[in-house]
Design an enzyme around this catalytic site. Structure first.
Site, PDB file in Angstrom:
ATOM      1  N   CYS A   2      58.226  45.151  30.909  1.00 23.65           N
ATOM      2  CA  CYS A   2      58.078  43.699  30.762  1.00 23.65           C
ATOM      3  C   CYS A   2      58.709  43.067  31.999  1.00 23.65           C
ATOM      4  O   CYS A   2      59.386  43.733  32.771  1.00 23.65           O
ATOM      5  CB  CYS A   2      58.811  43.202  29.518  1.00 23.65           C
ATOM      6  SG  CYS A   2      58.252  43.955  28.007  1.00 23.65           S
ATOM      7  N   ARG A  27      53.840  43.627  35.550  1.00 20.84           N
ATOM      8  CA  ARG A  27      54.776  44.416  34.733  1.00 20.84           C
ATOM      9  C   ARG A  27      54.381  44.419  33.254  1.00 20.84           C
ATOM     10  O   ARG A  27      54.938  45.155  32.461  1.00 20.84           O
ATOM     11  CB  ARG A  27      56.196  43.878  34.880  1.00 20.84           C
ATOM     12  CG  ARG A  27      56.771  43.952  36.277  1.00 20.84           C
ATOM     13  CD  ARG A  27      58.164  43.414  36.301  1.00 20.84           C
ATOM     14  NE  ARG A  27      59.044  44.208  35.455  1.00 20.84           N
ATOM     15  CZ  ARG A  27      59.706  45.294  35.889  1.00 20.84           C
ATOM     16  NH1 ARG A  27      59.565  45.671  37.145  1.00 20.84           N
ATOM     17  NH2 ARG A  27      60.474  45.986  35.089  1.00 20.84           N
ATOM     18  N   TRP A  78      54.887  43.604  27.775  1.00 21.59           N
ATOM     19  CA  TRP A  78      54.065  44.771  27.498  1.00 21.59           C
ATOM     20  C   TRP A  78      54.581  45.273  26.157  1.00 21.59           C
ATOM     21  O   TRP A  78      55.716  45.762  26.052  1.00 21.59           O
ATOM     22  CB  TRP A  78      54.224  45.825  28.593  1.00 21.59           C
ATOM     23  CG  TRP A  78      53.279  46.978  28.459  1.00 21.59           C
ATOM     24  CD1 TRP A  78      51.997  47.062  28.907  1.00 21.59           C
ATOM     25  CD2 TRP A  78      53.546  48.222  27.780  1.00 21.59           C
ATOM     26  NE1 TRP A  78      51.452  48.273  28.588  1.00 21.59           N
ATOM     27  CE2 TRP A  78      52.362  48.996  27.884  1.00 21.59           C
ATOM     28  CE3 TRP A  78      54.629  48.746  27.115  1.00 21.59           C
ATOM     29  CZ2 TRP A  78      52.256  50.281  27.345  1.00 21.59           C
ATOM     30  CZ3 TRP A  78      54.527  50.013  26.572  1.00 21.59           C
ATOM     31  CH2 TRP A  78      53.360  50.768  26.695  1.00 21.59           C
ATOM     32  N   ASN A 104      63.933  43.131  28.223  1.00 22.12           N
ATOM     33  CA  ASN A 104      63.072  44.219  28.674  1.00 22.12           C
ATOM     34  C   ASN A 104      63.782  45.510  28.292  1.00 22.12           C
ATOM     35  O   ASN A 104      64.932  45.720  28.664  1.00 22.12           O
ATOM     36  CB  ASN A 104      62.870  44.146  30.197  1.00 22.12           C
ATOM     37  CG  ASN A 104      62.011  45.313  30.706  1.00 22.12           C
ATOM     38  OD1 ASN A 104      61.276  45.914  29.932  1.00 22.12           O
ATOM     39  ND2 ASN A 104      62.138  45.630  31.974  1.00 22.12           N
ATOM     40  N   GLY A 105      63.109  46.366  27.500  1.00 24.13           N
ATOM     41  CA  GLY A 105      63.730  47.624  27.081  1.00 24.13           C
ATOM     42  C   GLY A 105      63.447  47.886  25.618  1.00 24.13           C
ATOM     43  O   GLY A 105      62.616  47.230  25.004  1.00 24.13           O
ATOM     44  N   GLU A 485      44.035  62.736  41.160  1.00 23.89           N
ATOM     45  CA  GLU A 485      44.352  61.339  41.474  1.00 23.89           C
ATOM     46  C   GLU A 485      43.086  60.484  41.446  1.00 23.89           C
ATOM     47  O   GLU A 485      43.090  59.359  40.927  1.00 23.89           O
ATOM     48  CB  GLU A 485      45.043  61.253  42.827  1.00 23.89           C
ATOM     49  CG  GLU A 485      45.352  59.860  43.315  1.00 23.89           C
ATOM     50  CD  GLU A 485      46.246  59.059  42.370  1.00 23.89           C
ATOM     51  OE1 GLU A 485      46.868  59.665  41.467  1.00 23.89           O
ATOM     52  OE2 GLU A 485      46.284  57.823  42.507  1.00 23.89           O
ATOM     53  N   LYS A 489      42.573  57.183  39.008  1.00 24.92           N
ATOM     54  CA  LYS A 489      42.174  55.855  39.497  1.00 24.92           C
ATOM     55  C   LYS A 489      40.986  55.338  38.704  1.00 24.92           C
ATOM     56  O   LYS A 489      40.968  54.203  38.227  1.00 24.92           O
ATOM     57  CB  LYS A 489      41.813  55.921  40.987  1.00 24.92           C
ATOM     58  CG  LYS A 489      42.991  56.130  41.901  1.00 24.92           C
ATOM     59  CD  LYS A 489      43.876  54.925  42.069  1.00 24.92           C
ATOM     60  CE  LYS A 489      45.085  54.787  41.246  1.00 24.92           C
ATOM     61  NZ  LYS A 489      46.102  55.740  41.077  1.00 24.92           N
ATOM     62  N   GLU A 492      41.895  54.500  34.967  1.00 28.50           N
ATOM     63  CA  GLU A 492      42.809  53.398  34.629  1.00 28.50           C
ATOM     64  C   GLU A 492      42.252  52.027  35.001  1.00 28.50           C
ATOM     65  O   GLU A 492      42.687  51.028  34.445  1.00 28.50           O
ATOM     66  CB  GLU A 492      44.191  53.606  35.227  1.00 28.50           C
ATOM     67  CG  GLU A 492      44.262  53.627  36.725  1.00 28.50           C
ATOM     68  CD  GLU A 492      45.700  53.820  37.218  1.00 28.50           C
ATOM     69  OE1 GLU A 492      46.643  53.400  36.531  1.00 28.50           O
ATOM     70  OE2 GLU A 492      45.867  54.384  38.295  1.00 28.50           O
ATOM     71  N   HIS A 508      35.279  77.412  33.155  1.00 28.92           N
ATOM     72  CA  HIS A 508      36.021  78.040  32.038  1.00 28.92           C
ATOM     73  C   HIS A 508      36.051  77.144  30.807  1.00 28.92           C
ATOM     74  O   HIS A 508      37.005  77.169  30.032  1.00 28.92           O
ATOM     75  CB  HIS A 508      37.438  78.379  32.509  1.00 28.92           C
ATOM     76  CG  HIS A 508      37.459  79.413  33.590  1.00 28.92           C
ATOM     77  ND1 HIS A 508      37.231  80.745  33.377  1.00 28.92           N
ATOM     78  CD2 HIS A 508      37.612  79.264  34.926  1.00 28.92           C
ATOM     79  CE1 HIS A 508      37.266  81.404  34.519  1.00 28.92           C
ATOM     80  NE2 HIS A 508      37.507  80.535  35.486  1.00 28.92           N
ATOM     81  N   LYS A 607      52.748  47.996  35.356  1.00 27.03           N
ATOM     82  CA  LYS A 607      52.991  48.618  36.658  1.00 27.03           C
ATOM     83  C   LYS A 607      54.148  49.595  36.624  1.00 27.03           C
ATOM     84  O   LYS A 607      54.076  50.656  37.231  1.00 27.03           O
ATOM     85  CB  LYS A 607      53.294  47.530  37.700  1.00 27.03           C
ATOM     86  CG  LYS A 607      53.549  48.068  39.103  1.00 27.03           C
ATOM     87  CD  LYS A 607      52.344  48.777  39.669  1.00 27.03           C
ATOM     88  CE  LYS A 607      52.600  49.341  41.044  1.00 27.03           C
ATOM     89  NZ  LYS A 607      51.453  50.164  41.514  1.00 27.03           N
TER      90      LYS A 607
HETATM   91  C1  AGP Z   1      49.201  55.053  38.948  1.00 31.58           C
HETATM   92  O1  AGP Z   1      48.021  54.384  39.360  1.00 31.58           O
HETATM   93  C2  AGP Z   1      49.771  54.501  37.674  1.00 31.58           C
HETATM   94  N1  AGP Z   1      49.963  53.123  37.737  1.00 31.58           N
HETATM   95  C3  AGP Z   1      50.941  55.304  37.161  1.00 31.58           C
HETATM   96  O2  AGP Z   1      50.479  56.615  36.926  1.00 31.58           O
HETATM   97  C4  AGP Z   1      52.194  55.390  38.081  1.00 31.58           C
HETATM   98  O3  AGP Z   1      51.923  56.187  39.201  1.00 31.58           O
HETATM   99  C5  AGP Z   1      53.320  56.059  37.277  1.00 31.58           C
HETATM  100  O4  AGP Z   1      53.610  55.229  36.176  1.00 31.58           O
HETATM  101  C6  AGP Z   1      54.577  56.300  38.098  1.00 31.58           C
HETATM  102  O5  AGP Z   1      55.086  55.086  38.561  1.00 31.58           O
HETATM  103  P1  AGP Z   1      56.258  55.122  39.676  1.00 31.58           P
HETATM  104  O6  AGP Z   1      55.663  55.750  40.900  1.00 31.58           O
HETATM  105  O7  AGP Z   1      56.658  53.694  39.878  1.00 31.58           O
HETATM  106  O8  AGP Z   1      57.363  55.962  39.113  1.00 31.58           O
END
Ligand code: AGP
Length: 612
Positions: A2, A27, A78, A104-105, A485, A489, A492, A508, A607
């Protein structure tokens, strides 16, 4: 997960709070709200949905308190406990309405506390753990806000970054942190508090980072730094190295595409001053590692999550191939709880763009507890992981606002290659080979620039597959993490069910999923293993897949017989991941835009994942 923000100064607080929340919307964006204190009264405005909805509600609310208040707190959520509704949105008030708080937490023992407060006759209106905390603070309140906050926090288990105000103890606000970041910006006759620097940058670059169990009392005279027992603590004021405009979209449609196109510059910043061509090595002073220490490292363990973990996988190959040091990569949460076998000669590398990911931070603490040498690869200066590892390498990539990580990945890989080069030169890598690799690393920004020039061609490929609901990415060697990766992308930001696989693994089992037209992105760069991956791509094609061949410039014939081709610059295997991933970032971006998705704030995501 958050974003919290607070303002104490001489300007209209509500505008500053809403703008601060807008800057931290990445966030979390399920719901948002502000609370302002003026003339011993608190006005609260909160809404489900994005900051835009809150802005409209604030503008429409006819409240003299809101218009006159020079202090306030805000929150963008969030959801962890309770759905994104107005009642569950922050700021939360206690039952009497005199204490307002944003959090936040996660309060882990909130049920136990709530039951105790209910027995004392206190009624609750929301489903959240946060409301339990503000009710507890009010229950402990005897006239002094910071004393009530300390007493309440002594009873909670879990993580928090909070801002609290009271209409019965005015002229101040209290901030406290345990596990969730809080940054305090020291302006001229004003103080801005936030979860991260993005909300503070327009006001000041002089900041204080709270440590766990710090408690700050903010009032007209500035900031009084205490610990939770009210013992004064000394926290240095540091200068943020980001400018406010870096956290704006500029002329781009989305933060993500801006950050994709920023990569040549970001990578230049990541490598600037760190390549030693004469010694064929890398200069990474932040690692605080003498050549002798470096030579004594027996194993490298990399921990991270998501994209950062994928970057670590590229590093794993480089550490072993270049430096002949055993290397392993592990999902941070798994590392933390499986009681890993660690020795003092292990180097544990924590990779985290935000430097706040709870699972990665917990892994750092576990590694330190077992006596390992730890280092961080972070982008946010002063972040918790950067501070708790005590040594490491900053990316200097500038703020990454898009929830989907792009420039962080490429800069992380560049830093890992430099680390591997540095360690390799303390072992068997000759100076000339080291210089050659350093020259290739120096070329990476230009290689990346070349791929960016393919954006329109990649968009044409995206048009052909954007309606598909499933996709596969296959690669091997250094390109296997890139396949993972690329799939992440696409998943998400476009909500396509995309999977990354080692090219040899598809047959497999997963190949059973292929249907006529299923997109398969095959990483056929002209590096060792290409012919094997080519055979795997042919196996997919033979089953009706729509194969998109990513090939090296000058090796276009590798794409013969496939449906589409994306050309990336020729580069050695350990350099190839960076230009190649940029092509996949663009492919995912264009598909998401064509599918009308919210590229910068994908559903269900945030994020920085600061809860486990
Ligand atoms: C990547 O596109 C995502 N947003 C997510 O996997 C991110 O890489 C992961 O949460 C790690 O975040 P950080 O690098 O800030 O630790």
């Amino acid at each position: 997960m958050c974003g919290i923000v607070g303002y104490f100064g001489k300007k209209e607080a509500s505008d500053i709070l809403v703008d601060g929340l807008r800057r931290m919307e990445y966030r979390g964006y399920d719901s948002a709200g502000v609370a302002c204190l003026h003339d011993e009264q608190i006005a609260v405005v909160k809404r489900p949905g994005k900051i835009k909805a809150l802005r409209q509600q604030v503008d429409q609310t006819d409240s003299s308190i809101l218009r006159s208040a020079k202090q306030g707190i805000g929150h963008t959520r969030w959801a962890t406990h309770g759905s994104p509704t107005e009642l569950n949105a922050h700021p939360h008030l206690d039952a009497t309405g005199h204490v307002a708080m944003v959090h936040n937490g996660i309060i882990e023992n909130y049920r136990e506390i709530r039951n105790g407060l209910k027995q004392a006759g206190i009624e609750f209106v929301s489903e959240t753990d946060s409301e339990v905390l503000v009710q507890l603070i009010a229950y402990c309140f005897k006239g002094n806000l910071e004393e009530a906050v300390s007493e309440a926090l002594s009873k909670v288990k879990g993580t928090y970054g909070i801002l609290v105000m009271s209409s019965k103890d005015t002229g101040k606000m209290v901030a406290a942190r345990c596990g969730s970041p809080i940054v305090i910006g020291l302006g001229v006759d004003e103080t801005v508090v936030a979860s991260d620097a993005a909300a503070i940058m327009p006001h000041t670059r002089d900041v204080i980072y709270l440590e766990d169990f710090d408690l700050a009392v903010i009032d007209g005279s500035g900031v009084n730094m205490l610990d939770i027992q009210h013992t004064p603590v000394n926290r240095e004021v540091t200068l943020m190295d980001w400018e406010a405009e870096e956290a704006e979209k500029g002329d781009f449609d989305h933060f993500m595409v801006k950050e994709i196109f920023e990569q040549p510059t970001a990578i230049k910043n990541a490598i600037r001053g760190r390549l030693d061509f004469e010694m064929g090595s890398a200069i990474l002073s932040g690692l605080d590692l003498s050549q002798r220490d470096a030579a004594l490292i027996n194993r490298v363990l990399v921990v991270g999550c998501g994209t950062s973990m994928h970057a670590g996988m590229v590093g794993e190959y480089a550490f072993e191939e270049l430096a002949a040091i055993p290397a392993e990569v592990e999902q941070a949460a798994e590392f933390r709880y499986r009681n890993p076998i660690i020795s003092p000669s292990d180097l544990v590398l924590a990779i985290s763009q935000s430097g706040e990911t709870a699972d990665t931070l917990a892994a750092v603490r576990e590694a330190k507890n077992k006596g390992a040498m730890v280092a961080g690869i972070c982008n946010v200066v002063g972040s918790t992981i950067a501070r708790e590892t005590g040594r490491g390498v900053y990316l200097h990539a500038g703020p990454e606002i898009g929830v989907a990580s792009t420039k962080a990945f490429t800069c992380q890989v560049a830093v890992l290659l430099m680390m591997a080069l540095k360690l390799a030169r303390t072992r068997r890598l000759p100076v000339y080979d080291g210089e050659e690799l350093a020259r290739w690393i120096e070329r990476i920004p230009a290689l990346t620039e070349q791929v960016l020039g393919q954006s329109e061609a990649i968009r044409d490929v995206a048009k052909k597959i954007s309606a598909q609901e499933h996709a596969f990415f296959i690669g091997r060697g250094y390109l296997f993490p890139v396949a993972l990766e690329g799939a992440l992308k696409l998943k998400e930001i476009s909500y396509v069910h995309a999977e990354g696989y080692h090219a040899a693994e598809l047959k497999h089992g997963p190949i059973a999923l292929l249907e006529e037209g299923t997109p398969v992105v095959a990483l056929l760069n002209n590096v060792p293993g290409k012919d094997k991956t080519l055979a795997n791509a042919e196996e997919c094609k033979a089953r009706g897949a729509h194969v998109i061949a990513v090939v090296s410039e000058g090796d276009e014939q590798a794409a013969e017989g496939f449906d589409d081709v994306i050309v990336v610059p020729q580069a050695p295997a350990m350099i190839a991941p960076i230009p190649t991933v940029v092509a996949l970032q663009l492919l995912s971006y264009h598909i998401a835009v064509l599918r009308g998705c919210d590229v910068d704030q994908p559903r269900n995501l945030a994020k920085s994942v600061t809860v486990e």
